[in-house]
Motif scaffolding. Structure first.
Motif, PDB file in Angstrom:
ATOM      1  N   SER A  22      14.522  33.638  64.206  1.00 17.64           N
ATOM      2  CA  SER A  22      14.728  32.239  63.744  1.00 17.64           C
ATOM      3  C   SER A  22      14.486  30.792  64.231  1.00 17.64           C
ATOM      4  CB  SER A  22      16.509  31.891  63.784  1.00 17.64           C
ATOM      5  OG  SER A  22      17.432  32.787  62.945  1.00 17.64           O
ATOM      6  N   GLU A  23      13.695  31.494  65.263  1.00 16.41           N
ATOM      7  CA  GLU A  23      12.874  30.050  65.617  1.00 16.41           C
ATOM      8  C   GLU A  23      12.131  29.906  66.073  1.00 16.41           C
ATOM      9  OE1 GLU A  23      14.028  27.405  68.180  1.00 16.41           O
ATOM     10  OE2 GLU A  23      16.040  28.141  68.945  1.00 16.41           O
ATOM     11  N   VAL A  24      11.069  31.575  65.201  1.00 18.28           N
ATOM     12  CA  VAL A  24       9.585  31.099  64.560  1.00 18.28           C
ATOM     13  C   VAL A  24      10.138  30.738  62.799  1.00 18.28           C
ATOM     14  CG1 VAL A  24       7.921  33.284  63.828  1.00 18.28           C
ATOM     15  CG2 VAL A  24       8.965  33.138  65.712  1.00 18.28           C
ATOM     16  N   ALA A  25      10.773  31.310  62.581  1.00 19.27           N
ATOM     17  CA  ALA A  25      11.223  30.164  61.558  1.00 19.27           C
ATOM     18  C   ALA A  25      11.303  29.105  61.234  1.00 19.27           C
ATOM     19  CB  ALA A  25      12.216  31.004  60.454  1.00 19.27           C
ATOM     20  N   ASP A  26      11.613  28.691  61.861  1.00 18.84           N
ATOM     21  CA  ASP A  26      11.932  26.700  61.577  1.00 18.84           C
ATOM     22  C   ASP A  26      10.216  25.964  62.683  1.00 18.84           C
ATOM     23  OD1 ASP A  26      14.552  26.707  61.728  1.00 18.84           O
ATOM     24  OD2 ASP A  26      15.416  27.022  63.244  1.00 18.84           O
ATOM     25  N   LEU A  85       8.644  26.092  60.119  1.00 17.03           N
ATOM     26  CA  LEU A  85       9.131  24.962  58.514  1.00 17.03           C
ATOM     27  C   LEU A  85       8.754  23.448  59.211  1.00 17.03           C
ATOM     28  CD1 LEU A  85      11.821  26.751  57.040  1.00 17.03           C
ATOM     29  CD2 LEU A  85      10.360  26.479  55.861  1.00 17.03           C
ATOM     30  N   GLY A  86       8.190  23.444  59.980  1.00 15.68           N
ATOM     31  CA  GLY A  86       7.822  22.692  60.696  1.00 15.68           C
ATOM     32  C   GLY A  86       8.688  21.702  62.043  1.00 15.68           C
ATOM     33  N   LYS A  87      10.283  23.458  61.856  1.00  9.76           N
ATOM     34  CA  LYS A  87      10.666  22.001  62.773  1.00  9.76           C
ATOM     35  C   LYS A  87      10.168  21.857  64.420  1.00  9.76           C
ATOM     36  CE  LYS A  87      14.173  23.050  59.089  1.00  9.76           C
ATOM     37  NZ  LYS A  87      15.505  23.717  59.191  1.00  9.76           N
ATOM     38  N   THR A  88      11.973  21.319  64.737  1.00 11.88           N
ATOM     39  CA  THR A  88      11.466  21.197  66.501  1.00 11.88           C
ATOM     40  C   THR A  88      12.215  22.904  66.694  1.00 11.88           C
ATOM     41  OG1 THR A  88      11.502  19.136  66.777  1.00 11.88           O
ATOM     42  CG2 THR A  88      12.336  20.974  69.064  1.00 11.88           C
ATOM     43  N   ALA A  89      11.450  23.828  67.524  1.00 11.27           N
ATOM     44  CA  ALA A  89      11.808  24.936  67.726  1.00 11.27           C
ATOM     45  C   ALA A  89      11.219  25.675  69.176  1.00 11.27           C
ATOM     46  CB  ALA A  89      10.960  26.140  66.247  1.00 11.27           C
ATOM     47  N   VAL A  90      11.948  26.371  69.361  1.00 13.61           N
ATOM     48  CA  VAL A  90      11.349  27.004  71.430  1.00 13.61           C
ATOM     49  C   VAL A  90      10.545  28.125  71.134  1.00 13.61           C
ATOM     50  CG1 VAL A  90      11.289  27.509  73.394  1.00 13.61           C
ATOM     51  CG2 VAL A  90      12.696  25.240  72.067  1.00 13.61           C
ATOM     52  N   GLU A 121       1.535  31.398  64.748  1.00 10.32           N
ATOM     53  CA  GLU A 121       0.182  30.875  64.781  1.00 10.32           C
ATOM     54  C   GLU A 121      -0.455  32.190  63.532  1.00 10.32           C
ATOM     55  OE1 GLU A 121      -1.362  28.031  65.448  1.00 10.32           O
ATOM     56  OE2 GLU A 121       1.003  27.510  66.699  1.00 10.32           O
ATOM     57  N   GLU A 122      -0.331  33.306  63.619  1.00 10.60           N
ATOM     58  CA  GLU A 122      -1.540  34.348  62.193  1.00 10.60           C
ATOM     59  C   GLU A 122      -0.739  33.699  61.094  1.00 10.60           C
ATOM     60  OE1 GLU A 122      -1.330  37.900  63.872  1.00 10.60           O
ATOM     61  OE2 GLU A 122      -2.970  37.403  65.245  1.00 10.60           O
ATOM     62  N   LEU A 123       1.175  33.054  61.822  1.00 12.10           N
ATOM     63  CA  LEU A 123       1.738  33.609  59.774  1.00 12.10           C
ATOM     64  C   LEU A 123       1.625  31.823  59.546  1.00 12.10           C
ATOM     65  CD1 LEU A 123       4.382  34.897  61.569  1.00 12.10           C
ATOM     66  CD2 LEU A 123       3.209  36.104  59.459  1.00 12.10           C
ATOM     67  N   LYS A 124       1.199  30.991  60.454  1.00  7.00           N
ATOM     68  CA  LYS A 124       1.023  29.709  59.790  1.00  7.00           C
ATOM     69  C   LYS A 124       0.222  29.513  59.329  1.00  7.00           C
ATOM     70  CE  LYS A 124       2.614  24.950  61.628  1.00  7.00           C
ATOM     71  NZ  LYS A 124       2.171  24.250  62.766  1.00  7.00           N
ATOM     72  N   GLN A 125      -0.761  30.166  59.462  1.00 11.69           N
ATOM     73  CA  GLN A 125      -2.027  29.845  58.638  1.00 11.69           C
ATOM     74  C   GLN A 125      -1.944  30.619  56.592  1.00 11.69           C
ATOM     75  OE1 GLN A 125      -4.748  28.412  59.237  1.00 11.69           O
ATOM     76  NE2 GLN A 125      -2.991  28.652  61.618  1.00 11.69           N
ATOM     77  N   GLN A 126       0.027  31.305  56.584  1.00 16.95           N
ATOM     78  CA  GLN A 126      -0.553  31.325  55.137  1.00 16.95           C
ATOM     79  C   GLN A 126       0.226  31.020  54.340  1.00 16.95           C
ATOM     80  OE1 GLN A 126       1.552  35.058  55.930  1.00 16.95           O
ATOM     81  NE2 GLN A 126       0.449  36.253  56.833  1.00 16.95           N
ATOM     82  N   GLU A 173       8.669  28.012  52.337  1.00 14.73           N
ATOM     83  CA  GLU A 173       9.519  27.259  51.757  1.00 14.73           C
ATOM     84  C   GLU A 173      11.037  27.626  52.880  1.00 14.73           C
ATOM     85  OE1 GLU A 173       9.884  25.081  49.308  1.00 14.73           O
ATOM     86  OE2 GLU A 173       8.224  24.892  48.466  1.00 14.73           O
ATOM     87  N   ALA A 174      11.988  27.156  52.535  1.00 14.95           N
ATOM     88  CA  ALA A 174      13.148  27.468  53.571  1.00 14.95           C
ATOM     89  C   ALA A 174      14.140  28.168  52.212  1.00 14.95           C
ATOM     90  CB  ALA A 174      13.999  26.569  53.536  1.00 14.95           C
ATOM     91  N   GLU A 175      14.075  28.072  51.137  1.00 15.09           N
ATOM     92  CA  GLU A 175      14.475  29.609  50.610  1.00 15.09           C
ATOM     93  C   GLU A 175      13.883  30.668  50.610  1.00 15.09           C
ATOM     94  OE1 GLU A 175      13.361  26.673  49.480  1.00 15.09           O
ATOM     95  OE2 GLU A 175      15.514  25.194  49.209  1.00 15.09           O
ATOM     96  N   SER A 176      13.002  30.775  51.185  1.00 19.99           N
ATOM     97  CA  SER A 176      12.271  32.306  51.233  1.00 19.99           C
ATOM     98  C   SER A 176      11.067  32.793  52.163  1.00 19.99           C
ATOM     99  CB  SER A 176      10.690  32.545  50.042  1.00 19.99           C
ATOM    100  OG  SER A 176       9.827  31.288  50.142  1.00 19.99           O
ATOM    101  N   ILE A 177      11.639  31.301  53.487  1.00 20.73           N
ATOM    102  CA  ILE A 177      10.951  31.646  54.874  1.00 20.73           C
ATOM    103  C   ILE A 177      11.439  33.063  55.806  1.00 20.73           C
ATOM    104  CG2 ILE A 177      12.528  30.553  56.045  1.00 20.73           C
ATOM    105  CD1 ILE A 177       8.854  30.343  56.612  1.00 20.73           C
ATOM    106  N   MET A 178      12.346  33.513  55.219  1.00 18.78           N
ATOM    107  CA  MET A 178      13.572  34.789  56.401  1.00 18.78           C
ATOM    108  C   MET A 178      12.532  36.541  55.473  1.00 18.78           C
ATOM    109  SD  MET A 178      14.710  33.584  59.253  1.00 18.78           S
ATOM    110  CE  MET A 178      14.364  34.860  59.625  1.00 18.78           C
ATOM    111  N   GLU A 179      12.694  35.604  54.315  1.00 20.21           N
ATOM    112  CA  GLU A 179      12.549  37.327  53.251  1.00 20.21           C
ATOM    113  C   GLU A 179      10.488  37.368  53.975  1.00 20.21           C
ATOM    114  OE1 GLU A 179      10.982  38.213  49.217  1.00 20.21           O
ATOM    115  OE2 GLU A 179      12.526  36.901  49.132  1.00 20.21           O
TER     116      GLU A 179
END
Length: 498
Positions: free
Chosen positions: A422-426, A429-434, A444-449, A453-459
């Motif tokens: 959940s923290e990685v998802a936040d 999405l550009g939210k504050t996350a630890v 960081e690797e995932l962020k390059q992709q 969208e919030a609706e599909s981030i966990m998928e």
């Protein structure tokens, strides 16, 4: 004056137990008095009538445990709560002798009838923690090998290898000696030993030895059962193991049964007590594509197949179980002393043995099918956790031993991931996350992709976790699905082919 609400809870629990045929009507007063004693209640309203409709047994259980905490009979800590829960649910659990009598009576009608009834009892009496198991997160991953199953285990914390080793070393003098010993049946429990007042074991004779059949309280899959030796002896995988597995699927043809390898790192979680795991579940490995077939010299009745799977699997099949057993023994014995330095496989170093097998047996109509999975637990300076163990770059997802269940294609991932993902998802999405330090490079690797969208981030994250689990079991494979790896596999297999 006695609180009448707890009287109602007791009345409802006993009435529900009678209605569910878990308490005999002649035992009604005994059952009420048993609960009054547990809850230290001296006055009871005998005029109480059952509620309509009757509440669920587990709801009544929760209320009685809540009462015990409120009245300071127990403290609000998991160990004491579980002891009280098990003692209450013991009331709807027959004595071991009665459970065994009923099991084998139902077995005479049909093996599935016996296991169905025993499994239902183990759920009804809260030995199988159905509510905790329901918290687990499940998803799947479509890999090049087929669909893999992923579970984030929220019902039972996974132990690290260091914790398991510490537990093994501290076993001397304890009672019960370990979590699998038959002495757990009916044991009250304590801080370092699980509450087992409602635990029952069916006695299962195997070739003159006494074994026990029970279900796992934190089932990882449907009808997850454990078959354990009556004696507290370490895991050892040999000719007798193969014979036992094939005998068990003769007794329970609707179940698979498997044995972890008998060495650390490749041997799953508990190596201190001889046991097998089984159940009624079709795992991804069962549907794996066949790469090629073998003709095994000396075993003309046995079909042999090499599977397209991350781990190195030889599948044996025949209606003649003795031939299957003999072929499996020949493969296992050859593997135990086989070395191929070109692919980092050494049978022995510094006096330690490294080669072992994970075994999985099942019935396919009248045939016996046995999967022999080649394992190796060698470590090096570069890979101190194991050459054929999850490598460091995937351990942020799974660093525990790869045992029987993962070999079959079902990931049991640690509970920490629920919050961490959940923290990685936040973060994505550009939210504050630890984000945990061990996930940052991955994040960081995932962020390059992105963007995401919030609706599909966990998928998307689940898909990425699936990729990591695929790598986890690929790391565990001794012969990789590469030209070099398969050529090395062929060098080993040439020993058996005509």
């Amino acid at each position: 004056m006695q609180d009448s609400s707890i009287d109602q809870v007791i009345r409802d629990f006993v009435s529900k137990g009678i209605a569910a045929h878990r308490i005999h009507s002649l035992d009604e007063r005994y059952a009420i008095n048993h609960l009054l004693g547990l809850l230290e209640i001296d006055v009871y309203d005998v005029q109480k009538i059952p509620s309509i409709p009757l509440p669920n047994l587990l709801d009544s259980l929760d209320r009685m445990v809540g009462y015990a905490v409120e009245k300071h009979l127990i403290t609000d800590v998991p160990e004491e709560i579980e002891i009280m829960e098990a003692q209450i649910m013991e009331l709807i659990t027959p004595l071991p002798s009665e459970v065994n009598k009923r099991f084998w009576m139902h077995y005479e009608e049909a093996p599935m009838r016996a296991t169905d009834e025993f499994y239902r009892l183990s759920q009804d009496n809260d030995y199988i923690k159905t509510r905790k198991i329901a918290r687990n997160k499940h998803f799947s991953f479509d890999s090049k090998y087929g669909k893999l199953e992923i579970t984030i285990n929220l019902s039972k914390p996974e132990k690290t290898r260091q914790q398991m080793e510490a537990a093994r070393q501290s076993e001397s003098g304890n009672y019960p000696i370990c979590a699998l010993c038959m002495e757990n049946e009916g044991y009250r429990g304590r801080a370092d030993a699980a509450a087992r007042s409602n635990h029952r074991i069916v006695r299962l004779p195997l070739f003159g030895e006494n074994w026990g059949f029970q279900y796992s309280p934190y089932s990882y899959y449907n009808e997850h059962c454990i078959i354990l030796s009556e004696e507290h002896v370490p895991m050892h995988v040999n000719e007798g193991t193969i014979a036992n597995l094939l005998e068990i699927v003769t007794i329970f043809p609707h179940y698979f049964i498997g044995s972890n390898a008998g060495l650390p790192i490749v041997g799953g979680s508990i190596l201190s007590h001889e046991h097998y795991q089984g159940g009624r579940h079709s795992f991804p490995m069962e549907a794996a594509r066949v790469l090629r077939t073998l003709t095994l010299g000396g075993f003309p009745e046995v079909e042999a197949e090499i599977l397209y799977w991350p781990l190195s699997v030889i599948r044996l099949r025949s209606n003649n179980r003795n031939e299957v057993a003999a072929a499996a023994c020949a493969i296992m014995e050859e593997w135990q002393q086989y070395s191929d330095p070109q692919v980092e496989i050494l049978a022995e170093s510094s006096g330690g043995l490294h080669n072992a097998v994970t075994l999985i047996a099942r019935r396919v109509k009248e045939a016996y099918e046995l999967d022999v999975v080649l394992r190796n637990n060698r470590t090096t300076e570069s890979f101190p956790d194991g050459i054929f163990h999850p490598h460091p770059d995937v351990q942020h997802i799974k660093k525990e031993n790869i045992g029987l269940i993962e070999v079959l294609g079902l990931a049991i991932l640690p509970p920490r991931l629920e919050t961490e993902l959940s923290e990685v998802a936040d973060y994505l999405l550009g939210k504050t996350a630890v984000v945990a330090s061990y996930h940052r490079e991955w994040a960081e690797e995932l962020k390059q992709q992105g963007p995401f969208e919030a609706e599909s981030i966990m998928e998307m994250i689940h898909e990425a976790v699936g990729e990591k689990f695929l790598r986890v079991i690929e790391d565990a494979g001794v012969y990789k699905q590469t030209p070099e790896g398969q050529a090395a596999f062929d060098r080993f297999l040439s020993t058996f082919e005509k």
